[in-house]
Design a protein around this motif. Structure first.
Motif, mmCIF file in Angstrom:
data_model
loop_
_atom_site.group_PDB
_atom_site.id
_atom_site.type_symbol
_atom_site.label_atom_id
_atom_site.label_comp_id
_atom_site.label_asym_id
_atom_site.label_seq_id
_atom_site.Cartn_x
_atom_site.Cartn_y
_atom_site.Cartn_z
ATOM 1 N N GLY A 171 0.813 -1.211 0.000
ATOM 2 C CA GLY A 171 0.000 0.000 0.000
ATOM 3 C C GLY A 171 0.840 1.251 0.000
ATOM 4 N N VAL A 172 0.164 2.343 0.332
ATOM 5 C CA VAL A 172 0.784 3.663 0.275
ATOM 6 C C VAL A 172 0.510 4.366 1.605
ATOM 7 C CG1 VAL A 172 0.693 5.889 -0.923
ATOM 8 C CG2 VAL A 172 0.460 3.776 -2.229
ATOM 9 N N VAL A 173 1.519 5.007 2.165
ATOM 10 C CA VAL A 173 1.338 5.715 3.435
ATOM 11 C C VAL A 173 0.364 6.874 3.241
ATOM 12 C CG1 VAL A 173 2.488 7.127 5.202
ATOM 13 C CG2 VAL A 173 3.627 5.082 4.283
ATOM 14 N N GLU A 174 -0.651 6.929 4.122
ATOM 15 C CA GLU A 174 -1.624 8.042 4.083
ATOM 16 C C GLU A 174 -1.194 9.133 5.054
ATOM 17 O OE1 GLU A 174 -4.829 10.152 6.181
ATOM 18 O OE2 GLU A 174 -3.810 8.380 6.959
ATOM 19 N N SER A 175 -0.804 8.739 6.273
ATOM 20 C CA SER A 175 -0.333 9.730 7.257
ATOM 21 C C SER A 175 0.504 9.012 8.298
ATOM 22 C CB SER A 175 -1.514 10.453 7.917
ATOM 23 O OG SER A 175 -2.282 9.544 8.687
ATOM 24 N N VAL A 176 1.276 9.786 9.038
ATOM 25 C CA VAL A 176 2.146 9.174 10.054
ATOM 26 C C VAL A 176 1.885 9.813 11.408
ATOM 27 C CG1 VAL A 176 3.932 8.652 8.348
ATOM 28 C CG2 VAL A 176 4.107 10.756 9.686
ATOM 29 N N GLY A 177 2.148 9.034 12.455
ATOM 30 C CA GLY A 177 1.990 9.541 13.815
ATOM 31 C C GLY A 177 3.227 10.309 14.251
ATOM 32 N N GLU A 178 3.102 10.856 15.432
ATOM 33 C CA GLU A 178 4.191 11.622 16.049
ATOM 34 C C GLU A 178 5.471 10.775 16.128
ATOM 35 O OE1 GLU A 178 4.662 13.189 20.469
ATOM 36 O OE2 GLU A 178 2.570 12.983 19.828
ATOM 37 N N GLY A 179 6.592 11.383 15.901
ATOM 38 C CA GLY A 179 7.875 10.690 16.078
ATOM 39 C C GLY A 179 8.280 9.800 14.913
ATOM 40 N N THR A 205 9.846 9.308 11.477
ATOM 41 C CA THR A 205 10.708 10.105 10.590
ATOM 42 C C THR A 205 11.059 9.367 9.306
ATOM 43 O OG1 THR A 205 12.638 9.259 11.739
ATOM 44 C CG2 THR A 205 11.774 11.369 12.510
ATOM 45 N N LYS A 206 10.900 8.042 9.290
ATOM 46 C CA LYS A 206 11.347 7.257 8.134
ATOM 47 C C LYS A 206 10.256 7.053 7.074
ATOM 48 C CE LYS A 206 15.500 6.532 9.819
ATOM 49 N NZ LYS A 206 15.802 5.532 10.839
ATOM 50 N N PHE A 207 9.043 7.533 7.336
ATOM 51 C CA PHE A 207 7.947 7.401 6.367
ATOM 52 C C PHE A 207 7.290 8.755 6.155
ATOM 53 C CE2 PHE A 207 8.161 3.267 8.507
ATOM 54 C CZ PHE A 207 8.163 2.385 7.433
ATOM 55 N N LYS A 208 6.796 8.940 4.923
ATOM 56 C CA LYS A 208 5.998 10.145 4.653
ATOM 57 C C LYS A 208 4.812 9.752 3.767
ATOM 58 C CE LYS A 208 8.797 11.520 0.661
ATOM 59 N NZ LYS A 208 9.422 10.192 0.504
#
Ligand code: APR
Ligand code: ZN
Length: 374
Positions: free
Chosen positions: A71-79, A81-84
């Motif tokens: 899949g594709v990253v939609e959003s990331v949580g706090e902290g 840094t390696k995904f956008k």
């Protein structure tokens, strides 16, 4: 635009064993600290998911199954840094935290933070991000991919090459890597050797591909369903046998065919009596047997310890011994470099809504891998 918000989307919810999955509208909460929310693009149907539906694996319900996906990253949580957002990813049902005793051991690919066998059905913070009709829905082995959106701990996600075709490399998330790695990492199959592969489903065929890449000269496929043989030959098997065509035990058939036993035997079904047959089929003094199949929760294997005393090796691994976060991106690159092909494993594509039909094809032995797309 959806970051930070609850997403309403479709998911296949499993309310209990021995009943069809139902497509429901669910709510997916935003990712918390060190979590990633992913839009699933393609997900395969694996026998391990069916083990839950059949009741062979007991865990907490309701649950969203599925663990072989891309899949594709939609959003990331706090902290994080390696995904956008927009990154292509593969969920990891064996996470890699890089901090625990297993992760620090270069010989091991397990991670204390996995949920296999424990089946707590939650993320690391002990809750799940899914609700349906006001009820919390459990997570499945750190992943849950039979849903348009899922949330995973960042240690359970691998970022992959931007060029990767998601509707194919999803198989690297489970079936392909499990089988292929069982041959190359765990069996460490040597050039010129003789291999026997019990069970020619998607995972077994991936073992066959691994044995071939490793340079085995004989690869004997074994299955109760002879319809599986053509595909096995296409993947690299040199001969195939059906235990139903013989009136002596299969290990005796193999002993006759191989000057007293194979160098490597792989059990890729999850049947403890076949595991014993595989062990019996391996040559004394040097044969190696690799357990790949997942047996039912209460199953027990029994065998004559003399088989081991006389030098046979019995081993096994989950996910083919790959250290998931390190190796999944490399396997995707190997695929893009055409080191192996995934097409022979893919027999069906279906829209996500037809998930129950996909399971029927697996149960009837009509499919190798069905890939659901959203
Ligand atoms: N002897 C020989 N072949 C058998 C037997 C048996 N007793 N029982 C089943 N088979 C064959 C089936 O005909 C089928 O072709 O084993 C194959 C199993 O394939 P799939 O059901 O498609 O399963 P697959 O997805 O390949 O997974 C195999 O690996 O990761 C695990 O959980 C997974 O335990 C499962 C195993
Ligand atoms: Zn770890």
């Amino acid at each position: 635009a959806t970051a930070g918000q609850v997403i309403k989307c479709k998911a296949a919810v499993c309310w209990g064993p021995k009943q069809p999955l139902t497509i429901e509208e669910i709510e997916v909460a935003p990712p918390k600290r060190h979590e990633v929310r992913v839009k699933i693009v393609a997900t395969g149907i694996c026998r391990s998911d069916d083990h839950v539906l059949s009741g062979a694996l007991s865990l907490k319900f309701p649950v969203i199954l599925g663990h072989e996906a891309a899949g594709v990253v939609e959003s990331v949580g706090e902290g994080v840094t390696k995904f956008k957002p927009g990154d292509k990813v593969i969920p990891l049902f064996v996470p890699q935290c890089r901090e625990c005793r297993c992760c620090k051991n270069p010989e091991s690919n397990l991670c204390y933070k996995n949920d296999i066998g424990k089946y707590e059905g939650v993320l690391l913070d002990k809750t799940s991000r899914f609700t349906c009709k006001g009820k919390p829905i459990c997570n499945f082995i750190s992943t849950s991919t039979f849903t348009e959106y899922t949330v995973m701990d960042e240690i359970a996600v691998a970022k992959i090459h931007d060029d990767a075709p998601l509707e194919k490399v999803c198989l690297i998330g489970c079936g392909f890597s499990t089988g292929y790695g069982s041959a190359v990492n765990i069996g460490k199959v040597k050039p010129g050797s003789t291999c026997a592969v019990f069970g020619l489903g998607g995972v077994g065929l991936s073992v066959v591909i691994g044995c071939k890449v490793a340079g085995a000269s004989r690869i004997i496929g074994i299955d109760l369903n002879s319809d599986k043989f053509a595909k096995a030959m296409e993947c690299g098997a040199t001969e195939c046998i059906n235990p139903k065509d013989h009136n002596i035990p299969i290990h005796e058939v193999l002993a006759k065919m191989t000057d007293d036993g194979v160098d490597y035997a792989f059990e890729v079904i999850g049947n403890t009596s076949v595991m014993t047959s595989a062990l019996q089929s391996s040559h004394f003094g040097c044969g190696k047997t690799v357990i790949v199949g997942l047996a039912p929760s209460t199953a027990v294997m029994s065998f004559d310890p003399l088989l081991i005393l006389t030098g046979r090796i019995l081993t096994g691994a989950v996910f083919g011994g790959w250290k998931s976060k390190d190796d999944v991106p490399k396997l995707v690159c190997d695929y893009l470099d055409k080191k192996f092909d995934l097409d022979p494993l893919i027999t069906h594509y279906m829209p996500f809504e037809k998930i129950n039909e996909g399971f029927e094809l697996l149960r009837n032995g009509k499919s190798i891998r069905t890939i659901l797309t959203f």
